[in-house]
Design a protein around this motif. Structure first.
Motif, PDB file in Angstrom:
ATOM      1  N   GLN A 120     -15.162  -6.063  -5.808  1.00  0.00           N
ATOM      2  CA  GLN A 120     -16.430  -5.450  -5.916  1.00  0.00           C
ATOM      3  C   GLN A 120     -16.697  -4.823  -4.537  1.00  0.00           C
ATOM      4  O   GLN A 120     -17.320  -3.657  -4.464  1.00  0.00           O
ATOM      5  CB  GLN A 120     -17.416  -6.398  -6.235  1.00  0.00           C
ATOM      6  N   LYS A 121     -16.680  -5.548  -3.423  1.00  0.00           N
ATOM      7  CA  LYS A 121     -16.831  -4.933  -2.289  1.00  0.00           C
ATOM      8  C   LYS A 121     -15.939  -3.657  -1.922  1.00  0.00           C
ATOM      9  O   LYS A 121     -16.260  -2.759  -1.520  1.00  0.00           O
ATOM     10  CB  LYS A 121     -16.358  -5.916  -1.185  1.00  0.00           C
ATOM     11  N   THR A 122     -14.657  -3.606  -2.127  1.00  0.00           N
ATOM     12  CA  THR A 122     -13.744  -2.443  -2.216  1.00  0.00           C
ATOM     13  C   THR A 122     -14.180  -1.452  -2.981  1.00  0.00           C
ATOM     14  O   THR A 122     -14.385  -0.241  -2.477  1.00  0.00           O
ATOM     15  CB  THR A 122     -12.081  -2.848  -2.594  1.00  0.00           C
ATOM     16  N   MET A 123     -14.493  -1.430  -4.156  1.00  0.00           N
ATOM     17  CA  MET A 123     -15.121  -0.246  -5.157  1.00  0.00           C
ATOM     18  C   MET A 123     -16.416   0.121  -4.518  1.00  0.00           C
ATOM     19  O   MET A 123     -16.575   1.536  -4.195  1.00  0.00           O
ATOM     20  CB  MET A 123     -15.454  -0.954  -6.466  1.00  0.00           C
ATOM     21  N   ARG A 124     -17.344  -0.784  -4.005  1.00  0.00           N
ATOM     22  CA  ARG A 124     -18.572  -0.336  -3.306  1.00  0.00           C
ATOM     23  C   ARG A 124     -18.000   0.683  -2.042  1.00  0.00           C
ATOM     24  O   ARG A 124     -18.834   1.914  -1.797  1.00  0.00           O
ATOM     25  CB  ARG A 124     -19.331  -1.415  -2.889  1.00  0.00           C
ATOM     26  N   THR A 125     -17.077   0.413  -1.232  1.00  0.00           N
ATOM     27  CA  THR A 125     -16.851   0.937  -0.021  1.00  0.00           C
ATOM     28  C   THR A 125     -16.220   2.287  -0.396  1.00  0.00           C
ATOM     29  O   THR A 125     -16.350   3.265   0.224  1.00  0.00           O
ATOM     30  CB  THR A 125     -15.924   0.265   0.697  1.00  0.00           C
ATOM     31  N   GLN A 164      -7.726  -3.313   4.302  1.00  0.00           N
ATOM     32  CA  GLN A 164      -8.607  -2.843   5.177  1.00  0.00           C
ATOM     33  C   GLN A 164      -7.990  -1.331   5.508  1.00  0.00           C
ATOM     34  O   GLN A 164      -8.921  -0.210   5.661  1.00  0.00           O
ATOM     35  CB  GLN A 164      -8.939  -3.539   6.232  1.00  0.00           C
ATOM     36  N   PRO A 165      -6.810  -1.261   6.020  1.00  0.00           N
ATOM     37  CA  PRO A 165      -6.440   0.052   6.410  1.00  0.00           C
ATOM     38  C   PRO A 165      -6.371   1.119   5.269  1.00  0.00           C
ATOM     39  O   PRO A 165      -6.436   2.349   5.580  1.00  0.00           O
ATOM     40  CB  PRO A 165      -4.780  -0.296   6.767  1.00  0.00           C
ATOM     41  N   ALA A 166      -6.296   0.806   4.127  1.00  0.00           N
ATOM     42  CA  ALA A 166      -6.423   1.585   3.023  1.00  0.00           C
ATOM     43  C   ALA A 166      -7.827   2.341   2.954  1.00  0.00           C
ATOM     44  O   ALA A 166      -8.147   3.202   2.712  1.00  0.00           O
ATOM     45  CB  ALA A 166      -6.205   1.108   1.665  1.00  0.00           C
ATOM     46  N   LEU A 167      -8.892   1.528   3.064  1.00  0.00           N
ATOM     47  CA  LEU A 167     -10.187   1.724   2.986  1.00  0.00           C
ATOM     48  C   LEU A 167     -10.876   2.362   4.283  1.00  0.00           C
ATOM     49  O   LEU A 167     -11.666   3.266   4.014  1.00  0.00           O
ATOM     50  CB  LEU A 167     -11.052   0.164   2.865  1.00  0.00           C
ATOM     51  N   ALA A 168     -10.107   2.519   5.368  1.00  0.00           N
ATOM     52  CA  ALA A 168     -10.357   2.954   6.580  1.00  0.00           C
ATOM     53  C   ALA A 168     -10.239   4.449   6.658  1.00  0.00           C
ATOM     54  O   ALA A 168     -10.718   5.327   7.293  1.00  0.00           O
ATOM     55  CB  ALA A 168      -9.870   2.334   7.732  1.00  0.00           C
ATOM     56  N   ASP A 169      -9.326   4.856   5.631  1.00  0.00           N
ATOM     57  CA  ASP A 169      -9.177   6.449   5.454  1.00  0.00           C
ATOM     58  C   ASP A 169     -10.354   7.306   5.203  1.00  0.00           C
ATOM     59  O   ASP A 169     -10.302   8.530   5.704  1.00  0.00           O
ATOM     60  CB  ASP A 169      -8.102   6.729   4.705  1.00  0.00           C
ATOM     61  N   ILE A 171       0.731  -1.289  -0.066  1.00  0.00           N
ATOM     62  CA  ILE A 171      -0.039  -0.077   0.069  1.00  0.00           C
ATOM     63  C   ILE A 171       0.874   1.245  -0.121  1.00  0.00           C
ATOM     64  O   ILE A 171       1.644   1.389   0.990  1.00  0.00           O
ATOM     65  CB  ILE A 171      -0.984  -0.001   1.030  1.00  0.00           C
ATOM     66  N   ILE A 172       0.680   2.057  -1.050  1.00  0.00           N
ATOM     67  CA  ILE A 172       1.610   3.124  -1.250  1.00  0.00           C
ATOM     68  C   ILE A 172       0.657   4.415  -1.211  1.00  0.00           C
ATOM     69  O   ILE A 172      -0.556   4.231  -1.872  1.00  0.00           O
ATOM     70  CB  ILE A 172       2.287   3.246  -2.402  1.00  0.00           C
ATOM     71  N   MET A 197     -16.824   4.060  -3.329  1.00  0.00           N
ATOM     72  CA  MET A 197     -17.862   4.952  -3.702  1.00  0.00           C
ATOM     73  C   MET A 197     -18.704   5.278  -2.733  1.00  0.00           C
ATOM     74  O   MET A 197     -19.218   6.429  -2.582  1.00  0.00           O
ATOM     75  CB  MET A 197     -18.830   4.142  -4.473  1.00  0.00           C
ATOM     76  N   GLN A 198     -18.985   4.379  -1.512  1.00  0.00           N
ATOM     77  CA  GLN A 198     -19.995   5.011  -0.333  1.00  0.00           C
ATOM     78  C   GLN A 198     -19.286   6.246   0.130  1.00  0.00           C
ATOM     79  O   GLN A 198     -19.736   6.941   1.004  1.00  0.00           O
ATOM     80  CB  GLN A 198     -20.276   3.787   0.651  1.00  0.00           C
ATOM     81  N   GLN A 199     -17.874   6.250   0.354  1.00  0.00           N
ATOM     82  CA  GLN A 199     -16.960   7.475   0.815  1.00  0.00           C
ATOM     83  C   GLN A 199     -16.783   8.399   0.109  1.00  0.00           C
ATOM     84  O   GLN A 199     -16.035   9.503   0.555  1.00  0.00           O
ATOM     85  CB  GLN A 199     -15.629   6.450   1.465  1.00  0.00           C
ATOM     86  N   ARG A 200     -17.529   8.382  -1.062  1.00  0.00           N
ATOM     87  CA  ARG A 200     -17.501   9.571  -2.012  1.00  0.00           C
ATOM     88  C   ARG A 200     -15.864   9.660  -2.718  1.00  0.00           C
ATOM     89  O   ARG A 200     -15.465  10.644  -2.986  1.00  0.00           O
ATOM     90  CB  ARG A 200     -17.732  10.941  -1.580  1.00  0.00           C
ATOM     91  N   GLY A 201     -15.258   8.532  -2.695  1.00  0.00           N
ATOM     92  CA  GLY A 201     -13.854   8.407  -3.298  1.00  0.00           C
ATOM     93  C   GLY A 201     -14.001   7.967  -4.764  1.00  0.00           C
ATOM     94  O   GLY A 201     -15.229   7.714  -5.356  1.00  0.00           O
ATOM     95  N   GLN A 202     -12.776   7.757  -5.471  1.00  0.00           N
ATOM     96  CA  GLN A 202     -12.885   7.107  -6.570  1.00  0.00           C
ATOM     97  C   GLN A 202     -12.227   5.955  -6.784  1.00  0.00           C
ATOM     98  O   GLN A 202     -10.942   5.657  -5.991  1.00  0.00           O
ATOM     99  CB  GLN A 202     -12.131   8.195  -7.737  1.00  0.00           C
ATOM    100  N   PHE A 203     -12.275   4.688  -7.460  1.00  0.00           N
ATOM    101  CA  PHE A 203     -11.651   3.610  -7.545  1.00  0.00           C
ATOM    102  C   PHE A 203     -11.385   3.206  -8.979  1.00  0.00           C
ATOM    103  O   PHE A 203     -12.202   3.434  -9.840  1.00  0.00           O
ATOM    104  CB  PHE A 203     -12.608   2.573  -6.884  1.00  0.00           C
ATOM    105  N   LYS A 204     -10.444   2.789  -9.219  1.00  0.00           N
ATOM    106  CA  LYS A 204     -10.134   2.262 -10.504  1.00  0.00           C
ATOM    107  C   LYS A 204      -8.927   1.117 -10.516  1.00  0.00           C
ATOM    108  O   LYS A 204      -8.177   1.116  -9.414  1.00  0.00           O
ATOM    109  CB  LYS A 204      -9.501   3.405 -11.702  1.00  0.00           C
ATOM    110  N   MET A 205      -8.863   0.122 -11.449  1.00  0.00           N
ATOM    111  CA  MET A 205      -7.715  -0.848 -11.568  1.00  0.00           C
ATOM    112  C   MET A 205      -6.903  -0.455 -12.680  1.00  0.00           C
ATOM    113  O   MET A 205      -7.579  -0.024 -13.776  1.00  0.00           O
ATOM    114  CB  MET A 205      -8.563  -2.182 -11.965  1.00  0.00           C
ATOM    115  N   THR A 206      -5.741  -0.671 -12.540  1.00  0.00           N
ATOM    116  CA  THR A 206      -4.400  -0.125 -13.437  1.00  0.00           C
ATOM    117  C   THR A 206      -3.668  -1.353 -13.924  1.00  0.00           C
ATOM    118  O   THR A 206      -3.680  -2.261 -12.948  1.00  0.00           O
ATOM    119  CB  THR A 206      -3.708   1.107 -13.295  1.00  0.00           C
TER     120      THR A 206
END
Length: 103
Positions: free
Chosen positions: A61-66, A32-37, A4-5, A68-77
């Motif tokens: 899917q669960k990560t993306m949903r989390t 999980q620590p990255a999602l807790a931010d 995690i960077i 988005m609920q936090q009003r963040g952005q998610f992408k896979m590269t």
């Protein structure tokens, strides 16, 4: 091994080579620590990923949903052609940003 960077307000999760039934629970725990931010701008760098089981798809899917609920952005590269094909067949590419690896 998952890394995690954090840089410039963005969190990058570098996956290992596989997300399968055996290591999916550990992978989920590691991110999980990255999602807790909260409100995180999250990029999942899949440059090393060469296999993903359905358990990995559930975590994505669960990560993306989390995020988005936090009003963040998610992408896979850096997704390889085989994994991109699975993501496209399962409809993931329709509701999230997925960027292919340059070949």
């Amino acid at each position: 091994m998952t890394q995690i960077i954090k840089e410039n307000g963005k969190t990058i999760i570098k996956t290992g080579q596989r997300i399968d039934t055996m290591n999916a629970p550990e992978f989920e725990k590691e991110i999980q620590p990255a999602l807790a931010d909260g409100g995180v701008d999250l990029e999942m760098d899949c440059s090393e990923l060469n296999y993903m089981a359905s358990s990995g798809l559930r975590i994505i899917q669960k990560t993306m949903r989390t995020v988005m609920q936090q009003r963040g952005q998610f992408k896979m590269t850096n997704v390889n052609a085989e994994i991109y094909k699975v993501l496209a067949m399962t409809g993931f590419t329709k509701f999230m940003k997925v960027e292919k690896k340059a070949e």
